[in-house]
Enzyme design. Structure first.
Site, PDB file in Angstrom:
ATOM      1  N   SER A  52      -1.604   1.755  10.956  1.00  0.00           N
ATOM      2  CA  SER A  52      -1.004   0.572  10.340  1.00  0.00           C
ATOM      3  C   SER A  52      -0.833  -0.566  11.323  1.00  0.00           C
ATOM      4  O   SER A  52      -0.579  -0.354  12.518  1.00  0.00           O
ATOM      5  CB  SER A  52       0.379   0.983   9.804  1.00  0.00           C
ATOM      6  OG  SER A  52       1.159  -0.151   9.542  1.00  0.00           O
TER       7      SER A  52
ATOM      8  N   GLU B  53       1.710  -2.137  11.518  1.00  0.00           N
ATOM      9  CA  GLU B  53       3.087  -1.982  12.022  1.00  0.00           C
ATOM     10  C   GLU B  53       3.090  -1.490  13.474  1.00  0.00           C
ATOM     11  O   GLU B  53       4.089  -1.628  14.174  1.00  0.00           O
ATOM     12  CB  GLU B  53       3.858  -0.991  11.154  1.00  0.00           C
ATOM     13  CG  GLU B  53       4.480  -1.602   9.918  1.00  0.00           C
ATOM     14  CD  GLU B  53       5.626  -2.564  10.213  1.00  0.00           C
ATOM     15  OE1 GLU B  53       6.571  -2.161  10.897  1.00  0.00           O
ATOM     16  OE2 GLU B  53       5.559  -3.713   9.756  1.00  0.00           O
TER      17      GLU B  53
ATOM     18  N   TYR C  81       9.338   3.977  11.160  1.00  0.00           N
ATOM     19  CA  TYR C  81       8.002   4.118  10.539  1.00  0.00           C
ATOM     20  C   TYR C  81       6.910   3.767  11.544  1.00  0.00           C
ATOM     21  O   TYR C  81       5.942   4.528  11.726  1.00  0.00           O
ATOM     22  CB  TYR C  81       7.913   3.203   9.308  1.00  0.00           C
ATOM     23  CG  TYR C  81       6.512   3.064   8.750  1.00  0.00           C
ATOM     24  CD1 TYR C  81       5.982   4.014   7.883  1.00  0.00           C
ATOM     25  CD2 TYR C  81       5.712   1.959   9.080  1.00  0.00           C
ATOM     26  CE1 TYR C  81       4.685   3.880   7.367  1.00  0.00           C
ATOM     27  CE2 TYR C  81       4.425   1.822   8.571  1.00  0.00           C
ATOM     28  CZ  TYR C  81       3.916   2.787   7.720  1.00  0.00           C
ATOM     29  OH  TYR C  81       2.643   2.659   7.220  1.00  0.00           O
TER      30      TYR C  81
HETATM   31  P1  NAP Z   1       2.167   4.805  -0.977  1.00  0.00           P
HETATM   32  O1  NAP Z   1       1.752   4.111  -2.238  1.00  0.00           O
HETATM   33  O2  NAP Z   1       3.594   4.780  -0.571  1.00  0.00           O
HETATM   34  O3  NAP Z   1       1.672   6.322  -1.092  1.00  0.00           O
HETATM   35  C1  NAP Z   1       2.110   7.294  -0.212  1.00  0.00           C
HETATM   36  C2  NAP Z   1       1.567   8.633  -0.642  1.00  0.00           C
HETATM   37  O4  NAP Z   1       2.041   9.637   0.273  1.00  0.00           O
HETATM   38  C3  NAP Z   1       2.026   9.083  -2.037  1.00  0.00           C
HETATM   39  O5  NAP Z   1       0.963   9.741  -2.674  1.00  0.00           O
HETATM   40  C4  NAP Z   1       3.139  10.056  -1.717  1.00  0.00           C
HETATM   41  O6  NAP Z   1       3.358  11.017  -2.725  1.00  0.00           O
HETATM   42  C5  NAP Z   1       2.564  10.722  -0.485  1.00  0.00           C
HETATM   43  N1  NAP Z   1       3.552  11.444   0.308  1.00  0.00           N
HETATM   44  C6  NAP Z   1       4.752  11.014   0.753  1.00  0.00           C
HETATM   45  N2  NAP Z   1       5.383  11.960   1.440  1.00  0.00           N
HETATM   46  C7  NAP Z   1       4.563  13.040   1.439  1.00  0.00           C
HETATM   47  C8  NAP Z   1       4.660  14.351   1.948  1.00  0.00           C
HETATM   48  N3  NAP Z   1       5.732  14.755   2.624  1.00  0.00           N
HETATM   49  N4  NAP Z   1       3.641  15.208   1.741  1.00  0.00           N
HETATM   50  C9  NAP Z   1       2.546  14.815   1.056  1.00  0.00           C
HETATM   51  N5  NAP Z   1       2.399  13.585   0.524  1.00  0.00           N
HETATM   52  C10 NAP Z   1       3.391  12.708   0.717  1.00  0.00           C
HETATM   53  O7  NAP Z   1       1.334   4.235   0.265  1.00  0.00           O
HETATM   54  P2  NAP Z   1      -0.020   3.384   0.277  1.00  0.00           P
HETATM   55  O8  NAP Z   1       0.338   1.943   0.221  1.00  0.00           O
HETATM   56  O9  NAP Z   1      -0.954   3.963  -0.682  1.00  0.00           O
HETATM   57  O10 NAP Z   1      -0.507   3.650   1.765  1.00  0.00           O
HETATM   58  C11 NAP Z   1      -1.340   4.776   2.080  1.00  0.00           C
HETATM   59  C12 NAP Z   1      -1.213   5.101   3.559  1.00  0.00           C
HETATM   60  O11 NAP Z   1      -1.605   3.959   4.324  1.00  0.00           O
HETATM   61  C13 NAP Z   1       0.209   5.429   4.012  1.00  0.00           C
HETATM   62  O12 NAP Z   1       0.105   6.381   5.049  1.00  0.00           O
HETATM   63  C14 NAP Z   1       0.723   4.103   4.571  1.00  0.00           C
HETATM   64  O13 NAP Z   1       1.733   4.343   5.521  1.00  0.00           O
HETATM   65  C15 NAP Z   1      -0.536   3.557   5.185  1.00  0.00           C
HETATM   66  N6  NAP Z   1      -0.641   2.112   5.260  1.00  0.00           N
HETATM   67  C16 NAP Z   1      -0.438   1.354   4.149  1.00  0.00           C
HETATM   68  C17 NAP Z   1      -0.593  -0.027   4.214  1.00  0.00           C
HETATM   69  C18 NAP Z   1      -0.391  -0.892   3.019  1.00  0.00           C
HETATM   70  O14 NAP Z   1      -0.240  -2.113   3.197  1.00  0.00           O
HETATM   71  N7  NAP Z   1      -0.415  -0.347   1.802  1.00  0.00           N
HETATM   72  C19 NAP Z   1      -0.978  -0.623   5.439  1.00  0.00           C
HETATM   73  C20 NAP Z   1      -1.211   0.201   6.546  1.00  0.00           C
HETATM   74  C21 NAP Z   1      -1.057   1.567   6.441  1.00  0.00           C
HETATM   75  P3  NAP Z   1       4.320  10.716  -4.000  1.00  0.00           P
HETATM   76  O15 NAP Z   1       3.479   9.903  -4.946  1.00  0.00           O
HETATM   77  O16 NAP Z   1       4.640  12.062  -4.486  1.00  0.00           O
HETATM   78  O17 NAP Z   1       5.489   9.942  -3.492  1.00  0.00           O
HETATM   79  O1  G4F Z   2       6.372  -5.455   1.703  1.00  0.00           O
HETATM   80  P1  G4F Z   2       7.100  -4.952   2.885  1.00  0.00           P
HETATM   81  O2  G4F Z   2       8.173  -3.954   2.633  1.00  0.00           O
HETATM   82  O3  G4F Z   2       5.977  -4.407   3.859  1.00  0.00           O
HETATM   83  P2  G4F Z   2       5.922  -4.126   5.430  1.00  0.00           P
HETATM   84  O4  G4F Z   2       7.260  -3.903   5.996  1.00  0.00           O
HETATM   85  O5  G4F Z   2       5.096  -5.206   6.043  1.00  0.00           O
HETATM   86  O6  G4F Z   2       5.140  -2.726   5.471  1.00  0.00           O
HETATM   87  C1  G4F Z   2       3.970  -2.520   4.675  1.00  0.00           C
HETATM   88  O7  G4F Z   2       2.837  -2.894   5.419  1.00  0.00           O
HETATM   89  C2  G4F Z   2       2.582  -2.079   6.589  1.00  0.00           C
HETATM   90  C3  G4F Z   2       1.326  -2.657   7.254  1.00  0.00           C
HETATM   91  O8  G4F Z   2       1.679  -3.744   8.056  1.00  0.00           O
HETATM   92  C4  G4F Z   2       2.388  -0.650   6.156  1.00  0.00           C
HETATM   93  F1  G4F Z   2       2.084   0.118   7.246  1.00  0.00           F
HETATM   94  C5  G4F Z   2       3.641  -0.152   5.468  1.00  0.00           C
HETATM   95  O9  G4F Z   2       3.400   1.180   5.014  1.00  0.00           O
HETATM   96  C6  G4F Z   2       3.934  -1.048   4.258  1.00  0.00           C
HETATM   97  O10 G4F Z   2       2.912  -0.870   3.322  1.00  0.00           O
HETATM   98  O11 G4F Z   2       7.759  -6.176   3.678  1.00  0.00           O
HETATM   99  C7  G4F Z   2       7.021  -7.293   4.103  1.00  0.00           C
HETATM  100  C8  G4F Z   2       7.965  -8.338   4.669  1.00  0.00           C
HETATM  101  C9  G4F Z   2       8.944  -7.797   5.703  1.00  0.00           C
HETATM  102  O12 G4F Z   2       9.003  -8.688   6.788  1.00  0.00           O
HETATM  103  C10 G4F Z   2      10.283  -7.791   4.986  1.00  0.00           C
HETATM  104  O13 G4F Z   2      11.412  -7.987   5.826  1.00  0.00           O
HETATM  105  O14 G4F Z   2       8.764  -8.844   3.608  1.00  0.00           O
HETATM  106  C11 G4F Z   2      10.084  -8.974   4.054  1.00  0.00           C
HETATM  107  N1  G4F Z   2      10.985  -8.954   2.897  1.00  0.00           N
HETATM  108  C12 G4F Z   2      11.826  -9.982   2.544  1.00  0.00           C
HETATM  109  N2  G4F Z   2      12.540  -9.629   1.459  1.00  0.00           N
HETATM  110  C13 G4F Z   2      11.172  -7.942   2.048  1.00  0.00           C
HETATM  111  C14 G4F Z   2      12.140  -8.369   1.130  1.00  0.00           C
HETATM  112  N3  G4F Z   2      10.583  -6.736   1.948  1.00  0.00           N
HETATM  113  C15 G4F Z   2      10.955  -5.916   0.935  1.00  0.00           C
HETATM  114  N4  G4F Z   2      10.351  -4.698   0.811  1.00  0.00           N
HETATM  115  N5  G4F Z   2      11.926  -6.285   0.015  1.00  0.00           N
HETATM  116  C16 G4F Z   2      12.563  -7.506   0.080  1.00  0.00           C
HETATM  117  O15 G4F Z   2      13.412  -7.815  -0.743  1.00  0.00           O
END
Ligand code: NAP
Ligand code: G4F
Length: 346
Positions: free
Chosen positions: A131, A133, A154
């Site tokens: 990520s 992050e 995280y």
């Molecule tokens: P998500 O929608 O939150 O999906 C997370 C998945 O992980 C769900 O299927 C969840 O199952 C499963 N999970 C959680 N805890 C688990 C456990 N203990 N054992 C097995 N499965 C588990 O996340 P996403 O946005 O699709 O992201 C996919 C991956 O990419 C994650 O690793 C995330 O950290 C990473 N990532 C995401 C972003 C982004 O912007 N979306 C960016 C960078 C990296 P349930 O459905 O049962 O909860």
């Molecule tokens: O949407 P966010 O919660 O995503 P964040 O923290 O960037 O993390 C996501 O992206 C990562 C990749 O860079 C992934 F690895 C991670 O798994 C996840 O998918 O927040 C985005 C921004 C933050 O700066 C937060 O402080 O939005 C700001 N924010 C402001 N108000 C808020 C809110 N975020 C959330 N969730 N809810 C609010 O009300």
């Protein structure tokens, strides 16, 4: 020979798009799902075919990233060609409330899966969902050579997973890669991430069922891409000759405030009239700015994001409006996804 893929996190946003992509390419797809007292498969229900049907290509298996023995058993049974580790506690704010659980799934879960691959005696290609992050406090633009400085439990857990994936590549000559993905969103995004929280609220405010939207820090800068395009990049990372780590991003910078303005403007509303501040959405340490440089992925994978954040905001608002019109049923489940394109909802 039909290729087999094993996906952890198949019920999540990315897992559902990846499963769709791999099925469309003729793969047999195996997904790890957690046992829950309610159904948690809504994002992949449209892909599911009864396993008694000889055409079934998607198979779901109960398990958890906290259960290493189960992972070994499953991998030995399935013998996948590709393993995608997308499972995680993926919410940054929640990781401050549940740091130990986050470490266990988002960090230690990866070593359990890598060890399961190794001890099952199989040689699949391995994708780790790393990520942006990881960069945390290091200013943009960020690429594969930018130093890491995570700012949350995280981010720290993902840092462990990043390095252990690299270590298994070097120590055991595994084809194991990190996709360092910047934020990517879609109509299937979890409802508590900022983009989806905004677009759902816009739909509800427009429909007259919600008055205000409470938000945290509006100054954060993010690089928001479209999730369906990012899973293509994941797959491409496993198709090249040598295992390498790649950044996937759009390369564009928008603030949370920009995303609010674009989303409200799309339905003819002024965001400032509806948005209120609530400190509960602040994080003890914030990541101020993430903007990726995806040039390596473009050069070596031929991958490039085409949907920009402003277009994405409009796609998501339209999808949430349609969901409300369908009385709460995600409209996405009602359409033929094979023929679905972002333009279809613009
Ligand atoms: P998500 O929608 O939150 O999906 C997370 C998945 O992980 C769900 O299927 C969840 O199952 C499963 N999970 C959680 N805890 C688990 C456990 N203990 N054992 C097995 N499965 C588990 O996340 P996403 O946005 O699709 O992201 C996919 C991956 O990419 C994650 O690793 C995330 O950290 C990473 N990532 C995401 C972003 C982004 O912007 N979306 C960016 C960078 C990296 P349930 O459905 O049962 O909860
Ligand atoms: O949407 P966010 O919660 O995503 P964040 O923290 O960037 O993390 C996501 O992206 C990562 C990749 O860079 C992934 F690895 C991670 O798994 C996840 O998918 O927040 C985005 C921004 C933050 O700066 C937060 O402080 O939005 C700001 N924010 C402001 N108000 C808020 C809110 N975020 C959330 N969730 N809810 C609010 O009300």
């Amino acid at each position: 020979m039909t290729k087999k893929a094993f996906i952890t996190g198949i019920t999540g946003q990315d897992g559902s798009y990846l499963a769709e992509l791999l099925l469309s390419k003729g793969y047999e797809v195996h997904g790890l799902i957690r046992r829950a007292s309610t159904f948690n498969t809504s994002r992949i229900d449209h892909l599911y075919v009864d396993p008694h049907d000889p055409t079934a290509k998607l198979f779901l298996h109960y398990g958890d990233l906290s259960d290493g023995v189960r992972l070994v058993t499953l991998l030995a049974e399935i013998q996948p060609d590709e393993v995608y580790n997308l499972g995680a506690q993926s919410h940054v704010r929640v990781s401050f409330d549940e740091p130990e659980h986050t470490a266990d799934t988002t960090g230690t879960g990866s070593i359990r899966l890598l060890e399961a691959v190794r001890t099952a005696g199989i040689r699949p290609r391995f994708y780790q969902a790393s990520s942006s992050e990881l960069y945390g406090a290091t200013p943009p633009p960020q690429n594969e050579d930018t130093p890491f400085y995570p700012r949350s439990p995280y981010g720290a857990a993902k840092l462990y997973s990043y390095w252990i994936t690299k270590n298994y590549r070097e120590a055991y000559d595994m084809f194991a890669v990190n996709g360092i993905l910047f934020n990517h969103e879609s109509p299937r995004r979890g409802e508590t991430f900022v983009t989806r929280k905004i677009t759902r609220a816009v739909a509800a405010i427009k429909a007259g069922t919600q008055e205000h939207l409470y938000m945290g820090n509006l100054d954060s800068v993010r690089d928001w891409g479209y999730a369906a395009e990012y899973v293509e990049g994941m797959w491409r990372m496993l198709q090249v000759d040598e295992p390498e780590d790649f950044v996937l991003a759009t390369g564009t910078a928008y603030t949370v405030r920009d995303f609010l303005r674009i989303s409200f403007e799309h339905v003819g509303l002024d965001w400032e009239k509806y948005v209120k501040f609530d400190e509960r959405y602040l994080r003890p340490t914030e990541v101020d700015a993430l903007v990726g440089d995806p040039s390596k992925a473009e050069a070596k994978l031929g991958w490039k994001a085409t949907v920009q954040p402003d277009q994405l905001a409009r796609i998501m608002v339209d999808a949430d409006i349609k969901t409300l019109e369908c009385a709460g049923t995600p409209w996405i489940d009602k359409v033929n996804l094979a023929s679905w394109t972002p333009e279809a909802v613009l």
